[in-house]
Every structure is written in C-alpha cells, then in structure tokens.
Design an enzyme around this catalytic site. Structure first.
Site, PDB file in Angstrom:
ATOM      1  N   ARG A 124       2.238  71.844   6.508  1.00 27.03           N
ATOM      2  CA  ARG A 124       1.436  70.663   6.126  1.00 27.03           C
ATOM      3  C   ARG A 124       0.411  70.979   5.052  1.00 27.03           C
ATOM      4  O   ARG A 124      -0.009  70.089   4.314  1.00 27.03           O
ATOM      5  CB  ARG A 124       0.759  70.084   7.372  1.00 27.03           C
ATOM      6  CG  ARG A 124       1.738  69.397   8.314  1.00 27.03           C
ATOM      7  CD  ARG A 124       1.093  69.020   9.611  1.00 27.03           C
ATOM      8  NE  ARG A 124       0.683  70.198  10.376  1.00 27.03           N
ATOM      9  CZ  ARG A 124       0.018  70.162  11.521  1.00 27.03           C
ATOM     10  NH1 ARG A 124      -0.338  69.003  12.038  1.00 27.03           N
ATOM     11  NH2 ARG A 124      -0.296  71.271  12.157  1.00 27.03           N
ATOM     12  N   LYS A 167      13.932  80.093  13.941  1.00 23.23           N
ATOM     13  CA  LYS A 167      12.533  79.638  13.999  1.00 23.23           C
ATOM     14  C   LYS A 167      12.227  79.156  15.412  1.00 23.23           C
ATOM     15  O   LYS A 167      12.886  78.268  15.932  1.00 23.23           O
ATOM     16  CB  LYS A 167      12.302  78.516  12.979  1.00 23.23           C
ATOM     17  CG  LYS A 167      10.837  78.056  12.930  1.00 23.23           C
ATOM     18  CD  LYS A 167      10.502  77.487  11.562  1.00 23.23           C
ATOM     19  CE  LYS A 167       9.082  76.973  11.444  1.00 23.23           C
ATOM     20  NZ  LYS A 167       8.879  75.666  12.055  1.00 23.23           N
ATOM     21  N   CYS A 172      12.121  72.661  17.262  1.00 29.05           N
ATOM     22  CA  CYS A 172      11.883  71.218  17.099  1.00 29.05           C
ATOM     23  C   CYS A 172      11.547  70.593  18.454  1.00 29.05           C
ATOM     24  O   CYS A 172      12.295  70.757  19.422  1.00 29.05           O
ATOM     25  CB  CYS A 172      13.120  70.542  16.488  1.00 29.05           C
ATOM     26  SG  CYS A 172      12.889  68.771  16.323  1.00 29.05           S
ATOM     27  N   PRO A 224      10.332  74.860   6.613  1.00 27.22           N
ATOM     28  CA  PRO A 224      11.205  73.684   6.704  1.00 27.22           C
ATOM     29  C   PRO A 224      10.423  72.497   7.254  1.00 27.22           C
ATOM     30  O   PRO A 224       9.688  72.644   8.231  1.00 27.22           O
ATOM     31  CB  PRO A 224      12.285  74.124   7.709  1.00 27.22           C
ATOM     32  CG  PRO A 224      11.679  75.243   8.488  1.00 27.22           C
ATOM     33  CD  PRO A 224      10.652  75.880   7.618  1.00 27.22           C
ATOM     34  N   MET A 225      10.558  71.334   6.624  1.00 33.64           N
ATOM     35  CA  MET A 225       9.920  70.120   7.159  1.00 33.64           C
ATOM     36  C   MET A 225      10.843  68.920   6.949  1.00 33.64           C
ATOM     37  O   MET A 225      11.133  68.552   5.812  1.00 33.64           O
ATOM     38  CB  MET A 225       8.574  69.861   6.480  1.00 33.64           C
ATOM     39  CG  MET A 225       7.462  70.759   6.987  1.00 33.64           C
ATOM     40  SD  MET A 225       5.864  70.298   6.304  1.00 33.64           S
ATOM     41  CE  MET A 225       5.995  70.949   4.651  1.00 33.64           C
ATOM     42  N   ALA A 226      11.293  68.347   8.077  1.00 30.87           N
ATOM     43  CA  ALA A 226      12.179  67.184   8.018  1.00 30.87           C
ATOM     44  C   ALA A 226      11.461  66.032   7.320  1.00 30.87           C
ATOM     45  O   ALA A 226      10.291  65.761   7.590  1.00 30.87           O
ATOM     46  CB  ALA A 226      12.572  66.777   9.437  1.00 30.87           C
ATOM     47  N   GLY A 258       1.645  77.957  11.299  1.00 28.69           N
ATOM     48  CA  GLY A 258       0.669  77.202  12.082  1.00 28.69           C
ATOM     49  C   GLY A 258      -0.691  77.175  11.439  1.00 28.69           C
ATOM     50  O   GLY A 258      -1.276  78.228  11.159  1.00 28.69           O
ATOM     51  N   GLN A 272      18.520  75.152   7.156  1.00 28.68           N
ATOM     52  CA  GLN A 272      18.198  75.185   8.585  1.00 28.68           C
ATOM     53  C   GLN A 272      19.132  74.298   9.405  1.00 28.68           C
ATOM     54  O   GLN A 272      19.249  73.100   9.155  1.00 28.68           O
ATOM     55  CB  GLN A 272      16.762  74.752   8.855  1.00 28.68           C
ATOM     56  CG  GLN A 272      16.401  75.065  10.305  1.00 28.68           C
ATOM     57  CD  GLN A 272      15.049  74.558  10.742  1.00 28.68           C
ATOM     58  OE1 GLN A 272      14.806  73.366  10.746  1.00 28.68           O
ATOM     59  NE2 GLN A 272      14.165  75.471  11.127  1.00 28.68           N
TER      60      GLN A 272
HETATM   61  C1  FMN Z   1       6.659  66.409   9.085  1.00 26.14           C
HETATM   62  C2  FMN Z   1       7.078  67.741   9.645  1.00 26.14           C
HETATM   63  C3  FMN Z   1       8.414  68.049   9.736  1.00 26.14           C
HETATM   64  C4  FMN Z   1       8.817  69.297  10.241  1.00 26.14           C
HETATM   65  N1  FMN Z   1      10.140  69.570  10.286  1.00 26.14           N
HETATM   66  C5  FMN Z   1      10.550  70.804  10.693  1.00 26.14           C
HETATM   67  C6  FMN Z   1      11.927  71.148  10.639  1.00 26.14           C
HETATM   68  O1  FMN Z   1      12.776  70.378  10.202  1.00 26.14           O
HETATM   69  N2  FMN Z   1      12.269  72.392  11.080  1.00 26.14           N
HETATM   70  C7  FMN Z   1      11.341  73.286  11.557  1.00 26.14           C
HETATM   71  O2  FMN Z   1      11.700  74.397  11.941  1.00 26.14           O
HETATM   72  N3  FMN Z   1      10.035  72.981  11.594  1.00 26.14           N
HETATM   73  C8  FMN Z   1       9.622  71.768  11.163  1.00 26.14           C
HETATM   74  N4  FMN Z   1       8.286  71.472  11.153  1.00 26.14           N
HETATM   75  C9  FMN Z   1       7.307  72.487  11.577  1.00 26.14           C
HETATM   76  C10 FMN Z   1       6.737  73.266  10.392  1.00 26.14           C
HETATM   77  O3  FMN Z   1       7.736  74.039   9.760  1.00 26.14           O
HETATM   78  C11 FMN Z   1       5.564  74.186  10.832  1.00 26.14           C
HETATM   79  O4  FMN Z   1       6.070  75.197  11.673  1.00 26.14           O
HETATM   80  C12 FMN Z   1       4.472  73.422  11.566  1.00 26.14           C
HETATM   81  O5  FMN Z   1       4.110  72.252  10.858  1.00 26.14           O
HETATM   82  C13 FMN Z   1       3.217  74.299  11.787  1.00 26.14           C
HETATM   83  O6  FMN Z   1       2.592  74.623  10.583  1.00 26.14           O
HETATM   84  P1  FMN Z   1       1.247  73.858  10.055  1.00 26.14           P
HETATM   85  O7  FMN Z   1       0.323  73.731  11.246  1.00 26.14           O
HETATM   86  O8  FMN Z   1       0.714  74.812   9.000  1.00 26.14           O
HETATM   87  O9  FMN Z   1       1.684  72.537   9.534  1.00 26.14           O
HETATM   88  C14 FMN Z   1       7.859  70.233  10.681  1.00 26.14           C
HETATM   89  C15 FMN Z   1       6.508  69.913  10.586  1.00 26.14           C
HETATM   90  C16 FMN Z   1       6.104  68.696  10.072  1.00 26.14           C
HETATM   91  C17 FMN Z   1       4.631  68.387   9.974  1.00 26.14           C
END
Ligand code: FMN
Length: 338
Positions: free
Chosen positions: A232, A146, A107, A23-25, A208, A77
C-alpha cells in the site's frame, strides 16, 4: 548508514534490488508495473491469478497475465489448491514469459479461504508443502510462496511453515507480518517474521506497513529479512522505490514534490491504463488511483469529489490539469521527516 550489500537471489534468478513491488489484486496490473518500473521498481508480481481461471483463459485473465520484455523480472502469483488445476495452470504459464512463480498462501478473502486456498493453507503446512512440490515438479522456474504469520493470534506458525516450505523446495518465502484474522489492520509482528527468517534455509521477503524508506530499513534491521515488499505504500507514489534506494544508500530525499511533477506522473498512469483497457473502462479503472496521488496535497479535496462525478475520459484529463495548476506543493509524511 544501513548497508544493503548482498544481492538477493531467488533460485538462479539474481535480483537487482532487495525491495520489490508486492502482489496486489486490482492494483499491480500491467499499466501499474510499467509506470513503477520507471521510478526504481525492479522486480514485481502480477495480481493473484486463480489457477482454475488459467485453464480456460478469459479476456480478463489474459489481461491479468499480460506482460512484455521490459516488465521483468516478474513473478506470476497463483492461488488455488487443486493439483489438477495447478498443473494445467503451469502448462499455460510456460507459454508466457514469467521469471518465477509465486503461490498465494495468505489471501484472507472469504471466497478464497472457503475454497481451501490462500490463507486457509496456513492451517495445513503439509498440504501447502504438497502443493509447492507439485508446482516444483512441473516447472524449472524458481518458485516462491507468500504466507502470513498464521491463521490467528492463537495459531501463529510462521516458523513451522517457513521450515516446511524451505525443506520442500521453495526458492524464497514472503511473509506478511499479520495473521489471517488481522486482515490488513494494525501493527506488524516483526518477531514472527524473524522466526520465519531463522527457520528458513532460503531467502525470506518481509511485508507489512511499508509506507516509508525508514520502515524498510527498520524491517531489515528487526527481522534480518533478505528483501522487503512494498504494497500500500506504493499507492499514488511511484517515486517511493527511488526514495527507498536513495535512503538506504545514505542519499538525501527531496523535501517536497511539486504538483506539476506528480501531475505528469498521473497523466502517464492514466494513458497507460487507457491504452491497455481502452478509454472506457480505462478512465473508470483509473479513478481509484487519483485519490492516492492527491492525498497529501492541500487544496485537492474538491478535485477528488469531481473525480467521482466524472463521466468521460476528458473529465479526468481536465481534473489532472486543474490539479497541476491549483494544488499546493505537498509533503509526504516521510519527506517531511527527513
Ligand atoms: C488491495 C490489496 C490487494 C492485495 N492483493 C494481494 C494479492 O493478490 N496477493 C498477495 O499475496 N497479497 C495481496 N495483498 C497483500 C500485500 O501484498 C501485502 O502483503 C499487504 O498489503 C501488507 O503490506 P502493507 O501493510 O505494506 O500494505 C494485497 C493487499 C492489498 C491492500
């Protein structure tokens, strides 16, 4: 070769792959998921949706909740901590078509944490378990949570939380291997994820620093997790899902990705966004993605500057056309390393 043998199950939901879109906002909206599902993404999550907003559905919330038959399996979510809003939100969700419900307890954003939601819940595992139980009591859908590895370095508690949540009825737990204090910076704490895996009686999905197929394999090997979330690392690279699946089954990855092919994907994404949000604001929403698509191409810097001076959807179409013609073939870091 890494063996990706057993199928991942969340409650009674069987998933076709152990690699999911996180999930990514502001990112994993309907157009993003529609595009990524064509390149090997099997299971995805919506953006985080506030339980309270779900009880009075604004146009924006409805857009965040939009899905269709092809956009499945999909987890919705929720973020919140008020039993009344959560119960009301679930009633609304049952009118729609989701495959599972995910509770956000990770979050780190101030507005969310100050309200006692998101990663604030990591400080109170019992309260988090009570919220989970309320969700479980109101739905037959599988429910996941999460979390992060803890509030800060001095208060890491992923194992306690994973144990508490699995005993309270969670169907799976996702662990972002950073504390709330770390936000999105720095290395990932594999050991804390592994401790959660060992303490949990349900599948743990790890998140991560997943930017390459090699990092997916590494995450499986170091933590014993049941699944991995790509966040990401998916930016500007829908093909990462197919690449990961190929790599995990020992197939070769493409050495380069031609600009013409990436340009076609950029067009698809632009069109999906404009169809969904309208041409304007669609083209403005799209602008953030262009940087990601062009990041590893040479000769694309000038184009990126043009993007931010663009004032019409046609400007973006021209930029993509120019990109297809002028950008040199690129090497993504992981494509170069194989
Ligand atoms: C722009 C952005 C928005 C995110 N929004 C959410 C979200 O809405 N809910 C959530 O549980 N995690 C959110 N995350 C966290 C990601 O799901 C993920 O756990 C985190 O980026 C770590 O993974 P990465 O290092 O591979 O990016 C967000 C991360 C980013 C970068």
């Amino acid at each position: 070769m890494f063996k990706n043998k057993s199928k991942l199950k969340i409650g009674n939901l069987k998933l076709a792959s152990r690699v999911l879109l996180a999930p990514m906002a502001g990112i994993t909206d309907y157009p993003y998921r529609k595009l990524y599902r064509q390149f090997g993404c099997k299971t995805a999550f919506t953006e985080m949706i506030n339980a309270r907003s779900l009880t009075h559905l604004s146009k924006k919330t409805m857009q965040m909740l939009y899905t269709d038959k092809e956009d499945s399996p999909l987890g919705v979510q929720l973020v919140g901590n008020d039993p009344e809003y959560i119960t009301g939100a679930i009633k609304e969700l049952h009118k729609m078509d989701f495959d599972f419900i995910d509770l956000n307890a990770g979050c780190p954003v101030k507005k969310v944490v100050n309200n006692g939601s998101g990663s604030a819940l990591l400080k109170n595992p019992e309260k988090l378990a009570r919220i989970l139980k309320i969700i479980k009591a109101n739905t037959d859908l599988p429910v996941t949570v999460k979390i992060r590895t803890g509030w800060n370095r001095e208060n890491k508690n992923s194992a306690v939380i994973a144990k508490t949540l699995s005993e309270a009825g969670a169907d799976a737990i996702s662990v972002h291997g950073r504390t709330k204090a770390e936000m999105y910076r720095g290395s990932v704490d594999y050991q804390s994820i592994k401790q959660a895996v060992d303490a949990s009686s349900v599948p743990v999905l790890a998140s991560g620093n997943i930017f390459t197929p090699q990092q997916v394999k590494n995450m499986f090997q170091k933590t014993g997790c049941a699944g991995v979330l790509v966040a990401r690392g998916s930016y500007g690279n829908p093909c990462i899902f197919n690449d990961i699946h190929a790599y995990l089954s020992g197939k070769p990855l493409p050495a380069i990705r031609p600009a013409a092919k990436v340009g076609d994907i950029m067009y698809m994404h632009l069109n999906y966004i404009m169809d969904f949000y309208g041409n304007d604001p669609g083209y403005k929403i799209y602008r953030k993605h262009i940087n990601h698509y062009t990041r590893y191409f040479t000769h694309a810097k000038g184009l990126r500057e043009k993007v931010f001076r663009s004032t019409r959807p046609e400007d973006i179409q021209d930029i993509i056309e120019e990109f297809k013609e002028t950008a040199a073939c690129y090497r993504h870091p992981y494509l170069a390393s194989v």
